[in-house]
Design a protein around this motif. Structure first.
Motif, PDB file in Angstrom:
ATOM      1  N   HIS A  92       0.812  -1.574   0.335  1.00  0.00           N
ATOM      2  CA  HIS A  92      -0.215  -0.037  -0.129  1.00  0.00           C
ATOM      3  C   HIS A  92       0.603   0.940   0.134  1.00  0.00           C
ATOM      4  O   HIS A  92       0.741   2.051  -1.182  1.00  0.00           O
ATOM      5  CB  HIS A  92      -1.037  -0.045   1.085  1.00  0.00           C
ATOM      6  CG  HIS A  92      -1.716   0.908   1.737  1.00  0.00           C
ATOM      7  ND1 HIS A  92      -2.996   1.200  -0.102  1.00  0.00           N
ATOM      8  CD2 HIS A  92      -1.545   2.382   2.000  1.00  0.00           C
ATOM      9  CE1 HIS A  92      -3.277   2.467   0.957  1.00  0.00           C
ATOM     10  NE2 HIS A  92      -2.750   3.166   2.037  1.00  0.00           N
ATOM     11  N   ALA A  93       1.736   1.217   0.651  1.00  0.00           N
ATOM     12  CA  ALA A  93       2.622   2.452   0.720  1.00  0.00           C
ATOM     13  C   ALA A  93       3.488   2.400  -0.731  1.00  0.00           C
ATOM     14  O   ALA A  93       4.039   3.650  -0.620  1.00  0.00           O
ATOM     15  CB  ALA A  93       3.525   2.224   1.887  1.00  0.00           C
ATOM     16  N   TYR A  96       0.550   3.662  -3.100  1.00  0.00           N
ATOM     17  CA  TYR A  96       0.139   5.479  -2.521  1.00  0.00           C
ATOM     18  C   TYR A  96       1.263   6.421  -2.338  1.00  0.00           C
ATOM     19  O   TYR A  96       0.972   7.352  -3.181  1.00  0.00           O
ATOM     20  CB  TYR A  96       0.224   5.220  -1.034  1.00  0.00           C
ATOM     21  CG  TYR A  96      -0.613   6.619  -0.591  1.00  0.00           C
ATOM     22  CD1 TYR A  96      -1.149   7.128  -0.101  1.00  0.00           C
ATOM     23  CD2 TYR A  96       0.663   6.643  -0.273  1.00  0.00           C
ATOM     24  CE1 TYR A  96      -2.438   7.897   0.374  1.00  0.00           C
ATOM     25  CE2 TYR A  96       0.404   8.840   0.658  1.00  0.00           C
ATOM     26  CZ  TYR A  96      -1.392   8.970   0.607  1.00  0.00           C
ATOM     27  OH  TYR A  96      -1.434  10.349   1.486  1.00  0.00           O
ATOM     28  N   GLY A  97       2.308   5.854  -2.600  1.00  0.00           N
ATOM     29  CA  GLY A  97       4.005   6.944  -3.264  1.00  0.00           C
ATOM     30  C   GLY A  97       3.592   7.261  -4.275  1.00  0.00           C
ATOM     31  O   GLY A  97       3.983   8.308  -4.889  1.00  0.00           O
ATOM     32  N   LEU A  98       3.766   6.633  -5.270  1.00  0.00           N
ATOM     33  CA  LEU A  98       3.484   6.123  -6.539  1.00  0.00           C
ATOM     34  C   LEU A  98       2.532   7.067  -7.576  1.00  0.00           C
ATOM     35  O   LEU A  98       2.556   7.764  -8.093  1.00  0.00           O
ATOM     36  CB  LEU A  98       3.321   4.834  -7.414  1.00  0.00           C
ATOM     37  CG  LEU A  98       4.762   4.112  -6.974  1.00  0.00           C
ATOM     38  CD1 LEU A  98       4.781   2.286  -8.323  1.00  0.00           C
ATOM     39  CD2 LEU A  98       6.584   4.844  -7.920  1.00  0.00           C
ATOM     40  N   LYS A 127      -0.786  -1.451 -12.478  1.00  0.00           N
ATOM     41  CA  LYS A 127      -0.553  -2.602 -13.468  1.00  0.00           C
ATOM     42  C   LYS A 127       0.184  -3.422 -11.619  1.00  0.00           C
ATOM     43  O   LYS A 127       0.897  -4.447 -11.689  1.00  0.00           O
ATOM     44  CB  LYS A 127       0.649  -2.886 -14.437  1.00  0.00           C
ATOM     45  CG  LYS A 127      -0.203  -2.751 -15.670  1.00  0.00           C
ATOM     46  CD  LYS A 127      -1.355  -4.144 -16.100  1.00  0.00           C
ATOM     47  CE  LYS A 127      -1.524  -4.169 -16.934  1.00  0.00           C
ATOM     48  NZ  LYS A 127      -2.522  -4.607 -17.421  1.00  0.00           N
ATOM     49  N   VAL A 128       1.137  -2.100 -11.376  1.00  0.00           N
ATOM     50  CA  VAL A 128       2.685  -3.024  -9.913  1.00  0.00           C
ATOM     51  C   VAL A 128       1.157  -3.031  -8.918  1.00  0.00           C
ATOM     52  O   VAL A 128       0.727  -3.664  -8.429  1.00  0.00           O
ATOM     53  CB  VAL A 128       2.864  -1.058  -9.292  1.00  0.00           C
ATOM     54  CG1 VAL A 128       3.499  -1.609  -8.327  1.00  0.00           C
ATOM     55  CG2 VAL A 128       3.649  -0.608 -10.867  1.00  0.00           C
ATOM     56  N   ARG A 129       0.019  -2.447  -8.540  1.00  0.00           N
ATOM     57  CA  ARG A 129      -0.959  -2.900  -7.601  1.00  0.00           C
ATOM     58  C   ARG A 129      -1.625  -4.181  -7.638  1.00  0.00           C
ATOM     59  O   ARG A 129      -1.187  -4.761  -6.577  1.00  0.00           O
ATOM     60  CB  ARG A 129      -1.934  -1.392  -7.157  1.00  0.00           C
ATOM     61  CG  ARG A 129      -3.130  -2.008  -6.857  1.00  0.00           C
ATOM     62  CD  ARG A 129      -3.918  -0.837  -6.204  1.00  0.00           C
ATOM     63  NE  ARG A 129      -3.866   0.385  -6.449  1.00  0.00           N
ATOM     64  CZ  ARG A 129      -3.785   1.139  -5.427  1.00  0.00           C
ATOM     65  NH1 ARG A 129      -5.061   0.129  -3.998  1.00  0.00           N
ATOM     66  NH2 ARG A 129      -3.746   2.091  -4.880  1.00  0.00           N
ATOM     67  N   ARG A 131       0.207  -6.651  -9.652  1.00  0.00           N
ATOM     68  CA  ARG A 131       1.219  -7.491  -9.029  1.00  0.00           C
ATOM     69  C   ARG A 131       1.463  -7.461  -7.622  1.00  0.00           C
ATOM     70  O   ARG A 131       1.967  -8.854  -6.896  1.00  0.00           O
ATOM     71  CB  ARG A 131       2.535  -6.963 -10.020  1.00  0.00           C
ATOM     72  CG  ARG A 131       3.692  -8.063  -9.618  1.00  0.00           C
ATOM     73  CD  ARG A 131       3.722  -9.347 -10.534  1.00  0.00           C
ATOM     74  NE  ARG A 131       3.847  -8.923 -12.394  1.00  0.00           N
ATOM     75  CZ  ARG A 131       4.786  -8.931 -13.150  1.00  0.00           C
ATOM     76  NH1 ARG A 131       5.765  -8.791 -12.723  1.00  0.00           N
ATOM     77  NH2 ARG A 131       4.862  -8.372 -13.964  1.00  0.00           N
ATOM     78  N   LEU A 132       1.381  -6.795  -6.920  1.00  0.00           N
ATOM     79  CA  LEU A 132       1.496  -6.643  -5.355  1.00  0.00           C
ATOM     80  C   LEU A 132       0.526  -6.996  -4.758  1.00  0.00           C
ATOM     81  O   LEU A 132       0.574  -7.444  -3.905  1.00  0.00           O
ATOM     82  CB  LEU A 132       1.761  -4.635  -4.644  1.00  0.00           C
ATOM     83  CG  LEU A 132       3.516  -4.207  -5.224  1.00  0.00           C
ATOM     84  CD1 LEU A 132       3.165  -3.222  -4.934  1.00  0.00           C
ATOM     85  CD2 LEU A 132       4.058  -5.680  -5.105  1.00  0.00           C
ATOM     86  N   GLY A 133      -0.769  -7.549  -5.422  1.00  0.00           N
ATOM     87  CA  GLY A 133      -1.486  -8.239  -4.630  1.00  0.00           C
ATOM     88  C   GLY A 133      -2.469  -7.075  -3.621  1.00  0.00           C
ATOM     89  O   GLY A 133      -3.139  -7.886  -2.464  1.00  0.00           O
ATOM     90  N   ASN A 134      -2.296  -5.973  -4.050  1.00  0.00           N
ATOM     91  CA  ASN A 134      -3.045  -5.249  -3.045  1.00  0.00           C
ATOM     92  C   ASN A 134      -4.292  -3.963  -3.718  1.00  0.00           C
ATOM     93  O   ASN A 134      -3.957  -4.023  -5.000  1.00  0.00           O
ATOM     94  CB  ASN A 134      -1.885  -4.306  -1.914  1.00  0.00           C
ATOM     95  CG  ASN A 134      -1.474  -3.009  -2.760  1.00  0.00           C
ATOM     96  OD1 ASN A 134      -1.632  -3.196  -4.295  1.00  0.00           O
ATOM     97  ND2 ASN A 134      -0.848  -2.168  -2.250  1.00  0.00           N
TER      98      ASN A 134
END
Length: 134
Positions: A92-93, A96-98, A127-129, A131-134
């Motif tokens: 999440h951090a 959120y930062g991106l 896509k990042v979210r 892949r990170l599963g959040n």
């Protein structure tokens, strides 16, 4: 476009979930970046995560602008990450930062009369979210 960097203020962070999340985000962004992209043609942002550790703190809270390269059309956005920012999880951090860095880049370039590709950058973060599963 987005390129990701990080400064970790402590050796204990090397194998942390946050470091892994930043690495994963960087890999995803790298996979999505157009290989024909030419620095200096399209505005881009370089979010740099500055993470609290045993060797110190970021020295600020939230997000702040860093360097700007007019010739390369790039702006740095520094993202402070403290322990309490990780309560919702390092994934999440990172996302959120991106999102925040994208918003700051959009406004920065808008004020300069340039068009930051916000929709493309936000698709990368989605896509990042994923892949990170959040």
């Amino acid at each position: 476009m987005i390129t990701i960097g990080a400064i970790y203020r402590g050796p204990e962070l090397r194998e942390s979930r946050l470091v892994q999340a930043v690495r994963t985000a960087s890999e995803v962004i790298g996979e999505l970046r157009d290989p024909s992209y030419d620095v200096g043609t399209i505005p881009w942002v370089n979010p740099i995560f500055i993470v609290q550790g045993s060797l110190g703190e970021p020295g600020f809270r939230g997000l702040i602008y860093g360097k700007y390269s007019k010739r390369k059309k790039g702006v740095v956005v520094q993202i402070a990450v403290f322990e309490d920012d990780l309560r919702a999880g390092p994934e999440h951090a990172v996302t959120y930062g991106l999102h925040g860095a994208n918003a700051m880049a959009f406004e920065f370039f808008r004020q300069k009369g340039e068009c930051f590709p916000l929709a493309d950058a936000e698709q990368m973060v989605a896509k990042v979210r994923q892949r990170l599963g959040n």
